[in-house]
Design an enzyme around this catalytic site. Structure first.
Site, short mmCIF file in Angstrom:
data_model
loop_
_atom_site.label_atom_id
_atom_site.label_comp_id
_atom_site.label_asym_id
_atom_site.label_seq_id
_atom_site.Cartn_x
_atom_site.Cartn_y
_atom_site.Cartn_z
N GLU A 1 47.94 -8.98 96.44
CA GLU A 1 47.98 -9.19 97.89
C GLU A 1 48.68 -8.04 98.61
O GLU A 1 48.26 -7.65 99.71
CB GLU A 1 48.69 -10.51 98.22
CG GLU A 1 47.84 -11.75 97.96
CD GLU A 1 47.79 -12.19 96.50
OE1 GLU A 1 48.50 -11.57 95.68
OE2 GLU A 1 47.06 -13.14 96.18
N GLN B 1 43.68 -15.86 99.72
CA GLN B 1 43.02 -17.07 99.19
C GLN B 1 43.66 -18.33 99.78
O GLN B 1 42.96 -19.28 100.10
CB GLN B 1 43.05 -17.06 97.66
CG GLN B 1 41.93 -17.91 97.08
CD GLN B 1 41.55 -17.47 95.69
OE1 GLN B 1 42.23 -17.77 94.71
NE2 GLN B 1 40.44 -16.77 95.55
N PHE B 2 44.96 -18.29 99.93
CA PHE B 2 45.69 -19.31 100.69
C PHE B 2 46.76 -18.58 101.49
O PHE B 2 47.30 -17.57 101.03
CB PHE B 2 46.37 -20.32 99.75
CG PHE B 2 45.42 -21.31 99.12
CD1 PHE B 2 45.28 -22.59 99.65
CD2 PHE B 2 44.67 -20.95 98.02
CE1 PHE B 2 44.40 -23.50 99.07
CE2 PHE B 2 43.78 -21.85 97.44
CZ PHE B 2 43.64 -23.13 97.97
N ALA B 3 47.10 -19.12 102.66
CA ALA B 3 48.14 -18.51 103.48
C ALA B 3 49.41 -18.28 102.66
O ALA B 3 50.08 -17.25 102.80
CB ALA B 3 48.48 -19.42 104.67
N ASP B 4 49.71 -19.24 101.81
CA ASP B 4 50.94 -19.19 101.01
C ASP B 4 51.04 -17.91 100.19
O ASP B 4 52.14 -17.44 99.89
CB ASP B 4 50.99 -20.41 100.07
CG ASP B 4 50.55 -21.70 100.74
OD1 ASP B 4 49.48 -21.71 101.37
OD2 ASP B 4 51.27 -22.70 100.61
N PHE B 5 49.91 -17.34 99.79
CA PHE B 5 49.96 -16.14 98.96
C PHE B 5 50.23 -14.89 99.78
O PHE B 5 50.47 -13.82 99.22
CB PHE B 5 48.69 -15.99 98.12
CG PHE B 5 48.49 -17.16 97.19
CD1 PHE B 5 49.56 -17.66 96.48
CD2 PHE B 5 47.26 -17.78 97.06
CE1 PHE B 5 49.41 -18.77 95.63
CE2 PHE B 5 47.10 -18.87 96.23
CZ PHE B 5 48.17 -19.37 95.51
N HIS C 1 50.03 -24.51 98.47
CA HIS C 1 48.66 -24.40 98.99
C HIS C 1 48.56 -25.15 100.32
O HIS C 1 47.50 -25.67 100.66
CB HIS C 1 47.64 -24.97 98.00
CG HIS C 1 47.48 -24.17 96.75
ND1 HIS C 1 48.39 -24.18 95.74
CD2 HIS C 1 46.50 -23.31 96.35
CE1 HIS C 1 47.98 -23.38 94.76
NE2 HIS C 1 46.82 -22.84 95.09
C1 TPP Z 1 49.58 -14.27 93.88
C2 TPP Z 1 48.42 -15.19 93.79
N1 TPP Z 1 47.25 -14.87 94.37
C3 TPP Z 1 46.19 -15.69 94.29
C4 TPP Z 1 46.28 -16.88 93.63
C5 TPP Z 1 45.07 -17.84 93.57
N2 TPP Z 1 44.61 -17.97 92.19
C6 TPP Z 1 44.97 -19.00 91.41
S1 TPP Z 1 44.41 -18.87 89.83
C7 TPP Z 1 43.60 -17.41 90.20
C8 TPP Z 1 42.85 -16.69 89.14
C9 TPP Z 1 43.77 -16.35 88.01
O1 TPP Z 1 43.11 -15.57 87.08
P1 TPP Z 1 43.79 -15.20 85.71
O2 TPP Z 1 45.16 -14.65 85.94
O3 TPP Z 1 42.86 -14.33 84.96
O4 TPP Z 1 44.00 -16.60 84.97
P2 TPP Z 1 42.85 -17.60 84.49
O5 TPP Z 1 42.64 -18.57 85.61
O6 TPP Z 1 41.65 -16.81 84.17
O7 TPP Z 1 43.44 -18.27 83.29
C10 TPP Z 1 43.80 -17.06 91.54
C11 TPP Z 1 43.26 -15.86 92.18
C12 TPP Z 1 47.51 -17.20 93.05
N3 TPP Z 1 47.70 -18.35 92.40
N4 TPP Z 1 48.56 -16.33 93.14
#
Ligand code: TPP
Ligand code: TPP
Ligand code: MG
Ligand code: MG
Lengths: 346, 321, 346, 321
Positions: free
Chosen positions: B58, B80-84, B125
């Site tokens: 981010e 993806q969410f405001a929180d991020f 979220h």
């Molecule tokens: C900092 C952050 N940005 C975005 C998200 C939203 N998000 C949740 S899971 C995910 C994908 C994670 O991918 P990966 O690290 O490869 O783990 P996997 O789900 O494949 O096990 C995202 C983008 C988040 N949780 N944290």
């Protein structure tokens, strides 16, 4: 981690123990998935299907009550192996007030920090420095010796600043941190090609000055030997260790997602195989378990799951009227007034 | 045929991509997948090389957008969410927000924040961060509450030369529908009176506008006429419209879904108290979420945020003060 | 970057040009240091003493008007080489309203983003994704071909999440970004040993899947060849390139700091030598300049510095009564009211 | 012999290290070097393995502190400047602040933020972030204004089971001196009336308390008696003491050095307007910094923040309303 009376873990026992956690997790998660589809779950459901060998091996390699384990979203198997009770899981998913988070946080975020298992926040990468800090505390308290802290994260999370800062800090502090990167080739819908450029994420280990291992995450025997070695090295004082496990997520990102963006070739290639099937074959071939045993375990764990679900379903949800609505541990005197949600007339 | 709030956001982005070659979209899972909420569904196909999936970074996403804006582009970044956006906090408040003041070079970026609570989403979220970003000079903070505003304000946001924090309410995404996107289009920085009344004014924004209207409907059965002002933009803030409403009603309830310390409701009440003190017939009041993280369980969540019931209760006290 | 009529830079011209920027920067910074000690400077003074060979080589390798350069705190030489006017510098340090930041921001933060030189914020690492974004814009505009963006940062900044996210993003987007890490062995007072663990920061390059180079930052000829090669590769479309230059900061962190925490052994070792002295020797030995030329340059640049200081000192400071006190480019109608600092009575 | 504000902070940390084995210090350049402001000078030598230099990784620094707190330690983390806490924002507001609510396990960490403006420091070494952090449930936000408070409140902060944002004012570091650290020690969450008066109340905190007192001194020459309340803690907020003062004076000016949208002054004014409306004889007012980044040049800086002159001007208007 099961030990015999001399504290020595036999390979056979260890493998069976890992497999138990894999199977328990798979059966539990299958149930969660059905409950989700039936609209019975509070919140989302994110499964570790296909990643059980990696997660359970890590959890089994850790010593409960001594080591730390920060599970992430695909670690039902690791949680089980580290000793989390099934009720902690079902209570959270089914909205019982008796779950470890009391309805305040949910599902994959649950944890029991007081038992060495911190409760993740959603922000990916953020648990890495937390585990480092838990270990750091033990060093200051003089009780770090022989202790390990571990966390799992995904390929996508390797792109976060938190991962980088946390891992580098752990390396500088030479802490016994084991980080297992489950490279399941996708972060939600985003393929590795839009996430990083090196051929294998383990190439990052050298830049942090830490140990690095690659493993086929669908192969139980390989996981046990490689993750086991990483944990041993960390425990022996060799500083942080990174394990990159290659595999494929065998569900959507969450149960709301059909994962249709995963190309067929990828599903069909080597890493698309199911680690549970591989493990069963390996156990049978090596004479570590019989087919009868495996099916009796399946029955046993299905029963456990049914019971844990049934119990959680009977329990009351949290009651907003009994919440104290403060986020602070301190109870300040009334003069030190906290903001009130409701209007306050004179 | 009806248009939802999220459709409007998707439409606006399509319009922008079609009409302005400076616009591109950058975010996680927004290309092939169309975004976690499908706000960009189909756009990557229609506009090749204008819609990009990016790593989970981010901070760098906003940094990249700032750089691209310096070179004349108008990026729209989806969190993806405001929180991020907490991860991108530094780039937002220290890089993007200060840039024009420091250098004279504007940073026309739009940061889309899927905001606000929905049942079962929990502490990370569900956040409403408008009151955080509005504290920083150099940012415009928008909070559309209607389908048409979601469309027009996003178009307007991209036209502004300043960085815009565009707070979309997730609860409204699919729940809020409209026959079509209407032309009733106010400029950014102007509030809208969405319901007129004479006994009290509720100043709200985003999803809380709808809760306020519900509460007003209920109180109408008891003969109370409640005016509801939709701020639309929390920075700049159209205090004139608020004051004019308070001048009519003499009573103010500022309503928000965010945490109760500071934030939009405090800014509104303190400005009205300073500038419209003589208009007030009763102490101006606030109703916010409770002072805890947003709880995960729907039963707790429903008691954490303002509801038509708690709004009615607050208004009754205010009306009978 | 000086080119002859065919656009070909001769090695001799290039070296002399780099050296000019090194010397200009050194003389200018010496003056800033005296002015600081005399209490004439607004704000702090952070010098690039000892890092001029690296910085000037990078700046000279870039094409003004085409390439991008995001200087950091030790880049007076690179700024000069990239074409920043000396007045931009003296006006900022001496508080003239006519400096590029108009008194709103200061000293090392100055920039001219409209000329390809962004204005850094203090937060280390934050400029990396900004340069990536500038390049990304050019790709979208169809004018990326043959263009490069560069930034310098320190060893300490390599520990930031911003560095990691930005560099990884640039790698994923395969942007022509050159990142030059000036490893001057300290971040403020903190030695490398508390900053990272790998033997050479260049070992990080592989983990990002980008080109990596190490160079002796005190050696002009080495810098010209290595940094030049990195810039060429980026320009040729080979994606991001990292250069790690080893050297030593020859001042305190800022002029308020005597750097007494730097051990004598380090000051006396190879990297403690002054790159300007090395450069003079190299120019003389290779017949690229004569001693007379060098001393005439010294005189010339000293005069330039004096003039730039004198002019800035005559100029008026910013006038708060003529500030419009808004941070926005948009002029909203009055209904859209901005917060007022002063009380607003009805 | 005199003690400065920074001496008090150093002393408090020495006391804490001496008396509480759970305390350790973590920050950039704080060991051998003693910190950018020398707040930890000599402590690394006196307390080997209790004071650590760390990499430039603010996010991880707070993450580490949270982990250590889970395991029973009481870390004090120094941010080199408050402004750099933007990098640690996520760990502060989402990890540390939510932890007790979510899990029941408290996170007793103290985050020291060298805050506020000084001439020539510019946009990124001058920020006042108390109003940002106070918005988040789960944090305690302290803003000592005196030498003795700097000492006692830091000791008290570490004793609290919650994460504390400890905002130290850089301008006070060496400028503010006291004969000694006195025992006049109020609990956290209680405001202090630092100057009593009957014509108007100025509610201030941190360095602005001293500017308010200066302004009050000047106005005294014209016969005005101004009461000055030092909040000491902005969250929790001792609204009772503020209301009691307003009850005496009938007039309120909330004064802060932070940006003008929202923040501490908005919270104070809106709470007084809600809870003490009937006590007010004039519209409650705010005086803050201007709505731009903190400018670098001292001439601009002096016009950006409230000064005794602008405070007097505001008070005169308030007094004669
Ligand atoms: C900092 C952050 N940005 C975005 C998200 C939203 N998000 C949740 S899971 C995910 C994908 C994670 O991918 P990966 O690290 O490869 O783990 P996997 O789900 O494949 O096990 C995202 C983008 C988040 N949780 N944290
Ligand atoms: C994120 C962040 N944290 C802390 C600081 C304060 N700070 C300014 S310069 C500096 C040291 C930088 O060291 P390095 O990156 O090695 O560059 P050098 O000064 O040695 O050239 C620090 C800690 C900062 N500017 N940004
Ligand atoms: Mg993944
Ligand atoms: Mg350095």
């Amino acid at each position: 981690m099961p030990t015999n009376t001399d504290g020595v873990v036999t390979n056979r026992d260890f493998l069976r123990s890992v497999f138990h956690s894999m199977l328990r997790a798979r059966i539990l998660e299958n149930k969660l998935s059905s409950l989700y589809k039936a609209g019975k779950i509070v919140g989302g459901v994110y499964l570790g299907r296909g990643q059980e060998a990696v997660s359970a091996t890590l959890g089994t390699s850790l010593i409960q009550g001594k080591d730390f384990f920060a599970p992430l979203i695909r670690d039902q198997a690791g949680r089980t192996a580290f000793g989390e009770s099934m009720l902690d899981c079902t209570r959270t998913y089914l909205g019982s007030a008796q779950g470890p988070m009391r309805g305040r946080d949910g599902n994959i975020h649950r944890g029991r920090p007081e038992m060495g298992m911190p409760a993740m926040i959603s922000h990916l990468g953020a648990q890495v420095p937390v585990v480092a800090g838990m270990l750091f505390a033990k060093r200051l308290q003089g009780t770090l010796e022989g202790r390990v802290g571990a966390t799992c994260i995904g390929d996508g999370a390797s792109s976060t600043g938190a991962f980088h800062e946390g891992l580098n800090l752990a390396a500088v502090e030479k802490l016994p941190l084991v980080i297992v990167i489950g490279n399941n080739q996708f972060a939600y819908s985003t393929p590795n090609s839009r996430q990083f450029v090196c051929a294998d994420l383990v190439e990052k280990a050298r830049g942090y000055g830490i140990g690095g291992f690659s493993v086929d995450g669908t192969d139980l025997l390989a996981c046990v030997s490689v993750i086991g070695e990483a944990v041993r090295r960390a425990r022996a004082g060799q500083g942080p260790q990174m394990v990159v496990a290659r595999l494929l997520r065998l569900s959507g990102h969450g149960e709301h997602d059909d994962g249709s963006y995963v190309p067929d070739e990828i599903r069909k290639d080597h890493y698309g195989r199911d680690c549970i099937e591989v493990a069963i074959r390996q156990l049978l071939e090596n004479g570590h378990a019989t087919a009868d045993e495996i099916s009796s375990w399946e029955n046993e764990f299905s029963d456990e799951v049914q019971r844990a679900v049934a119990q959680a379903q009977q329990e009351a949800p949290p009651d907003p009227y009994h919440e104290d609505w403060t986020a602070l541990a301190t109870r300040f005197p009334l003069t030190a007034s906290q903001p009130t949600a409701q209007p306050v007339f004179p | 045929m009806s248009v939802t709030y999220i459709d409007a956001i998707r439409e606006a982005q399509e319009t922008l991509l079609r009409e302005d070659p400076r616009v591109f979209l950058y975010g996680q899972d927004i290309a092939t997948f169309g975004g976690a909420f499908k706000a960009t569904k189909g756009l990557a196909e229609k506009f090749p090389n204008r819609v990009f999936d990016c790593p989970i970074s981010e901070d760098a996403m906003i940094g990249l957008a700032v750089g691209a804006a310096i070179e004349g582009m108008r990026p729209i970044v989806e969190m993806q969410f405001a929180d991020f956006s907490s991860i991108a906090f530094n780039q937002i408040v220290n890089q993007a927000a200060t840039h024009f003041y420091r250098t004279g070079v504007p940073i026309p970026i739009t940061i889309r924040l899927p905001s606000g609570g929905t049942p079962g989403s929990g502490p990370f979220h569900s956040q409403s961060m408008e009151g955080i970003y509005a504290q920083y000079p150099g940012l415009v903070v928008l909070t559309p509450a209607s389908v048409s505003d979601a469309y027009h304000m996003l178009i307007d946001a991209v036209a502004l030369d300043d960085p815009v924090i565009f707070c979309e309410h997730k609860f409204l995404y699919r729940w809020l529908k409209s026959k079509s996107i209407n032309d009733d289009h106010l400029p950014i920085g102007q509030a809208r009176i969405v319901r007129s009344g004479k006994h009290a004014t509720v100043v709200a924004y985003s999803a809380m506008v709808h809760e306020a209207v519900r509460a007003a409907d209920r109180l109408q059965q008891d003969g109370w006429e409640i005016e509801v002002v939709d701020l639309r933009s929390v920075k700049p803030l159209d205090i004139d419209t608020v004051l004019a409403s308070v001048a009519r009603t003499g009573r103010l309830l500022a309503l928000g879904e965010a945490f109760p310390w500071g934030g939009v409701t405090a800014e509104v009440v303190s400005r009205v108290a300073a500038e419209g003190f003589h208009l007030l017939d009763a102490p101006p009041q606030r109703l916010n979420a409770r002072d805890t993280p947003v709880p995960y369980h729907p039963k707790l969540w429903a008691a954490h945020r303002p509801t038509p019931e708690s709004i009615c209760e607050a208004l009754r006290k205010l009306l009978t003060f």
